[in-house]
Every structure is written in C-alpha cells, then in structure tokens.
Design an enzyme around this catalytic site. Structure first.
Site, PDB file in Angstrom:
ATOM      1  N   HIS A 155      -1.487   7.408   2.880  1.00  0.00           N
ATOM      2  CA  HIS A 155      -2.870   7.319   3.345  1.00  0.00           C
ATOM      3  C   HIS A 155      -3.199   8.410   4.361  1.00  0.00           C
ATOM      4  CE1 HIS A 155      -2.185   3.583   1.305  1.00  0.00           C
ATOM      5  NE2 HIS A 155      -3.452   3.251   1.399  1.00  0.00           N
ATOM      6  N   GLU A 187       4.774  -0.347  14.562  1.00  0.00           N
ATOM      7  CA  GLU A 187       5.222   0.958  14.059  1.00  0.00           C
ATOM      8  C   GLU A 187       6.188   1.663  15.002  1.00  0.00           C
ATOM      9  OE1 GLU A 187       2.038   0.037  14.360  1.00  0.00           O
ATOM     10  OE2 GLU A 187       1.490  -0.366  12.276  1.00  0.00           O
ATOM     11  N   ARG A 193      -3.446   8.345  -0.648  1.00  0.00           N
ATOM     12  CA  ARG A 193      -3.848   7.056  -1.225  1.00  0.00           C
ATOM     13  C   ARG A 193      -4.430   7.226  -2.625  1.00  0.00           C
ATOM     14  NH1 ARG A 193      -9.207   4.348  -1.053  1.00  0.00           N
ATOM     15  NH2 ARG A 193      -8.845   2.244  -1.818  1.00  0.00           N
ATOM     16  N   PHE A 214      -0.320   5.826  11.774  1.00  0.00           N
ATOM     17  CA  PHE A 214       0.535   5.009  12.638  1.00  0.00           C
ATOM     18  C   PHE A 214       1.962   5.557  12.719  1.00  0.00           C
ATOM     19  CE2 PHE A 214      -2.483   2.119  10.322  1.00  0.00           C
ATOM     20  CZ  PHE A 214      -3.483   2.267  11.258  1.00  0.00           C
ATOM     21  N   SER A 231       0.815  -1.216   0.000  1.00  0.00           N
ATOM     22  CA  SER A 231       0.000   0.000   0.000  1.00  0.00           C
ATOM     23  C   SER A 231       0.849   1.266   0.000  1.00  0.00           C
ATOM     24  CB  SER A 231      -0.903   0.025   1.241  1.00  0.00           C
ATOM     25  OG  SER A 231      -1.764  -1.090   1.246  1.00  0.00           O
TER      26      SER A 231
END
Lengths: 274, 313
Positions: B107, B56, B165, B81, B35
């Site tokens: 994102h 993370e 994203r 995160f 991603s």
C-alpha cells in the site's frame, strides 16, 4: 563454576569498580544506572546464565539483552570479567575505533546479543528471541534488563503484551527500579508506578525484590524458571549510583563521569585500589 | 491488454512458495495479513506466522530478535506504518545491527486510493535508502516481484521492498532475468531515458509509445533496485541519450530521482527532470484519478520528455 553468594556480592563490587574506572577513562558515560544493576548482572553472568566466552554463539546459550543500553559499562564489565574479551579493553570505552561503543553493539562485541540504546527496543527484540527459542524448542532462556524510566516508552507495553500473548515463559525481565531518570525523579517527570500491578495487568507473573540482594535475585530467577505459560518480571528496587556515597540517589549522576578526585574516592569506597 | 496483478498479491504467492521450501522463514504481520497477503503464507505455515496485532514498532523489534536468533524474517504492514511509524526501530534494531529482516511494505504511494493521504506513503524510498546497508527494492509488476522476493530471501541482511495495492500490468515473462542491483532495459532509445520504478514503469512504457509516434525515441529503464542503484546503467543512459527523466509514485525529494541525480551530478552531468509528487500529501480518490491529479500519468511523462528534448536542441 558457580559462585557462592559471598563471591557474587564480591563480583558485584568488582563490576562497580570496573564501571567507575572505564567511565573515568572515557570521561563520559552513565554511572548511576550501571551501579544500580551490579548485583543483577553478577547473579546472571556468574551464576544463572548458560554462556561460554569460548563459544559465545553456542546454540543453546541463554541470551541477555540490555534494554537500558546506557548501562553499557556494567555489561562490558561483566563480559570482560567473564572472559569474553580482555579486561584492559574496558579502558577504551567510548573512544574512537573501540568496540566498546557508548551503547552496546552486537556486531562489535562478543557476548552482546543485541545492539541497544534507543529505549524500549531491547525488550521488543528479546520477545523475538524468546519466540525463536520456542519455535526451535531451544532450551536457552532470554533475559532482558529494563530501566524504570524506560517504562515510559510505548513500545515497552507493545512488547509486554505480545510476550504474554505468546506465553513466553522462557523470557525473564528485570526492571531496575532506581526511581531516577535523566531529568529527575520518575515520580516528578512521569510516574511509572505501580510497576508490578502494570505488569500483572499485562498478564505477567511478577515478584518485587531488593535488587541489591544477590540471594533474592537468585531465588527470583529460580522462581521465573519454574513459571509456566507466562513471562516473568522481577521488579528490582535499587538505588541509583549504589555503592558510591556521593552518587547514591543523586539524579546528577545519570550520565556524568567522575573527575579524578571523585573516581579515587569512589574506588576507595568500593574497596578497590586506585 | 496485459493481465493485471497487484505486486502485493505476487508477494504473498512468492512467500507461500519459498516458505514451503525453507522452514527457516518466519513471517510477521500487524493485523493486515489479508491486505499485505501474508495470509497466503500463514494458511500453510501457522506455526511460523505471527500476527503481533496493531503494533508496528513491536513488529519490527520482534523481527529483529527473531533474526538475531538465526531466522529469516519477512515482516509486513502498510508502507506508512513500516517506513514511517517504525522508522527508528528499523534503523536502530534492524539496520544498525544489520539483521536479516525483509521489510515488505504494501500500500505504498497514492494508488492506495480511497483511504487518502494518511495512508499513502510517499516518503518510504527516501527514508529507507538513508539507512546504511539497507537494500531497497521497488518492483514494477508481479513477475519481477516474485523474482526479487526470492532473491531477497537469500540475502543475509536487511531489505526493504515497496509494494502496491492496485493491480498493475504484468510486464515480464518467466524467462526475463530480473536481478537485484541491475536495472532492466525495457526499451532502447537515443533521444532520452525514462528511468522509472514501481507502478510508473508501465506509465513510462506507455509514454515511450506515444513519443515514438512523434519521432522521440525514449529509452526505458525499470529501476527496481533503488539501493544499491545501478550506476552503470545510469551513466550509460546519460552518455548515450544525453537526458534523463525519473518517474516515481513517490515524493521527488530524495527517492528514485534523488538516487539517480546523485549519480548523474557526480559521474556524468546531463539535463534531468523529475516526474513524481511535488512536496504534497496524497488524498482520497480512485487510483487512476490520483495518478492524474499528481502528474504521474503516461501523458505527464510524455510532456516532460517533449520539454526535455526541446531543451536539448
């Protein structure tokens, strides 16, 4: 020059005296967990680690990360005794403008490999250093010193898991298992035992030793150096405040400075002169 | 209609390209490489790519250690995160020792879409710019993302990069010069200035088109560098156009709007308005629907501009 075990014992005593002096000067600091780590620091800095105060950044050096950063006084003592900076600087601990911050600052202090103090982070950065050494095929080893209360931080376990996953046999961790944290005994606040079983279940090789026995510490490090494909944890049973009768096993001495009377007595007990 | 490419895609491509040239670059991810697009680097450089799993905090701790050993580290996960969960690790183990880690967080913002509010980070610019020495970038399109990532790799210190994203229009050509710290003037104008960042730059340009038809001549600046902010461009815009509207897909509390306001208030006070998310969490929906729901469309910017111009008169 390598020191004999007797000399290493003596060096630990000197480190303790330095710790008391600097914390007394600062009128602030963490004596308990600095005193409990003195023998480990002595063996690492005066026998085992490949470090050179004249060339603190040399490529193949061993690296030490004080994950329990509040034990800064004993790290500063070891670095000063080793010659990384003048002994008289120790008296500037925690004062405005001093390089000797309350917790270690890698930008300010030669020989400090990572800025630490926020618990759990040092071990995570030590994993990164060991990984870098693997990538570069650098023979330098990485050592980290964790507190036992620090094991309560979740990040510690993320880091331990990753060290085993990457088979970091160049990483050796000490746990200063003195049983006490700020608010009291580990067992009353948040139980961390069984420490060695936890490490084992995270696929680490472990040994439990007397953390005040320089010979046992030295042999444990030798064992760690021979261990292949696994990171190695030395679980060191220690006494918080070791060497100063009124500080030993007393949770009130985690983060409190001695007054002049107490400092005098402590230094006398350690065989130093005021 | 211009081509549309997500900035995360451009990031992955840029990383693969600079990674091939510079073998000191190490890339880390936390189980989101497909991603964040770090997989594009991982494919050709498996020995310099580390997936630390869903951890993370450790992602950024390990990054700090690698950087302390001389590596140039790019470490990616979702903005929530990175800037959120790992804030204190980034602050203390990367920011405080000023280590060479590029925190490339994808994102960001409500255009994450269907995943909803738990995954839509709208606080990251505020959090990251509060860390001393941290450079904060927020590119608007694929071309500028590539240029900024390349420059970030050459900086010896921490950099946060906010990436999206959703596919967004390509605004720049290869010949356009994009430099860290220098706002890009996309449209000149005298009536007021729209200072936009990230996906809002395309919206601001569309708003300027609408406004032009109404006789309102809006200047548009792409503020791709949130820190250090281009004070000169802001002061010039304030002096020459007399009013500023900031446009960000981010909370209005302390992000681009805050950074611009700090300059305006102290150096050249003029009326200001803030297009951004007004103290709310995100929610599920399609990206376009969410931009509308949170008042982040070209139409919202145009309306704010009309009010601002009326106020000026």
């Amino acid at each position: 020059m390598t020191l004999s075990y007797d000399e290493l014992r003596n060096k630990a005593k000197e480190l303790r005296i330095d710790v008391i002096r600097s914390i007394f000067s600062a009128n602030s600091g963490h004596p308990g967990g600095s005193l409990s780590a003195a023998e480990m620091m002595s063996v690492l800095f005066f026998k085992q680690m490949n470090i050179d105060p004249k060339d603190p950044k040399k490529k193949d050096r061993d690296r030490f990360v004080l994950s329990k950063g509040h034990a800064a006084p004993v790290l500063y003592a070891a670095l000063a005794e080793k010659g990384f900076f003048p002994m008289e600087d120790l008296a500037t601990l925690r004062s405005l403008g001093s390089k000797l911050q309350g917790h270690p600052d890698m930008i300010k202090v030669p020989g400090v490999e990572m800025s630490t103090g926020s618990l759990g982070q040092g071990i995570s950065t030590a994993v990164g250093m060991a990984l870098a050494a693997k990538i570069d095929k650098n023979p330098g080893r990485v050592y980290a010193l964790l507190g036992d209360g620090e094991l309560q931080e979740g990040l510690v376990w993320e880091a331990l898991m990753s060290a085993a996953h990457y088979k970091l046999d160049n990483l050796t961790v000490f746990v200063d298992w003195n049983g006490i944290q700020i608010d009291g005994f580990n067992d009353d606040i948040m139980c961390v035992t069984p420490v060695d079983e936890k490490f084992k279940s995270f696929c680490w090789e472990t040994v439990v030793i007397d953390g005040h026995d320089v010979e046992a510490i030295d042999q444990a490090i030798e064992q760690a150096k021979k261990c292949k494909n696994k990171p190695f944890a030395i679980i060191a049973k220690t006494i918080k405040g070791k060497g100063v009768s009124f500080m030993e096993n007393q949770n009130g001495w985690h983060g409190k400075a001695p007054d002049e009377e107490q400092a005098k007595q402590a230094i006398a007990e350690l065989g130093g002169t005021w | 209609m211009a081509d549309k490419i997500a900035t995360r895609q451009a990031y992955g491509e840029a990383l693969a390209a600079i990674g091939a040239e510079n073998n000191n670059i190490v890339v880390l991810d936390a189980d989101l490489s497909g991603s964040t697009m770090t997989k594009l680097f991982a494919k050709d450089n498996p020995d310099r790519f580390f997936n630390v799993g869903i951890a993370e905090q450790n992602l950024y701790g390990v990054s700090a250690g690698l950087a302390a050993s001389g590596k140039t580290v790019f470490a990616s996960t979702f903005a929530m995160f990175a800037a959120g969960r790992a804030f204190e690790i980034i602050r203390n183990s990367i920011g405080y020792p000023h280590l060479n880690v590029k925190i490339c967080a994808t994102h960001a913002g409500v255009t994450v879409g269907e995943d909803g509010g738990s995954h839509q980070c709208i606080e990251d610019l505020t959090l990251m710019r509060s860390i001393p020495g941290m450079i904060v970038l927020s590119p608007s399109d694929a071309t500028s993302t590539k240029a900024l990532i390349k420059q970030a790799a050459d900086i010896d210190g921490p950099v946060y990069v906010r990436l999206g994203r959703a596919a967004v229009p390509v605004l720049y050509g290869e010949q356009d010069e994009i430099k860290i710290g220098k706002a890009k003037l996309l449209r000149n104008g005298k009536s007021l200035t729209l200072i936009a960042t990230g996906v809002m730059v395309a919206e601001a340009l569309a708003a300027a088109e609408t406004l032009a038809a109404e006789g309102i001549d809006a200047r548009v600046l792409d503020m791709h560098t949130i820190k250090p902010i281009d004070e000169e461009a802001i002061i010039t815009a304030a002096k020459e156009t007399g009013a500023i509207i900031t446009c960000e897909e981010h909370t209005v509390l302390g992000g681009l709007g805050g950074a611009v306001a700090e300059v305006i208030v102290q150096k050249c006070p003029v009326p200001m308005a803030f297009v951004g998310i007004k103290d709310r969490f995100g929610q599920s929906g399609k990206p376009a629907e969410l931009l509308k729901e949170y008042g982040l469309t070209a139409a919202d910017i145009a309306e704010a501009a009309r009010q601002m111009v009326a106020q000026k008169r």
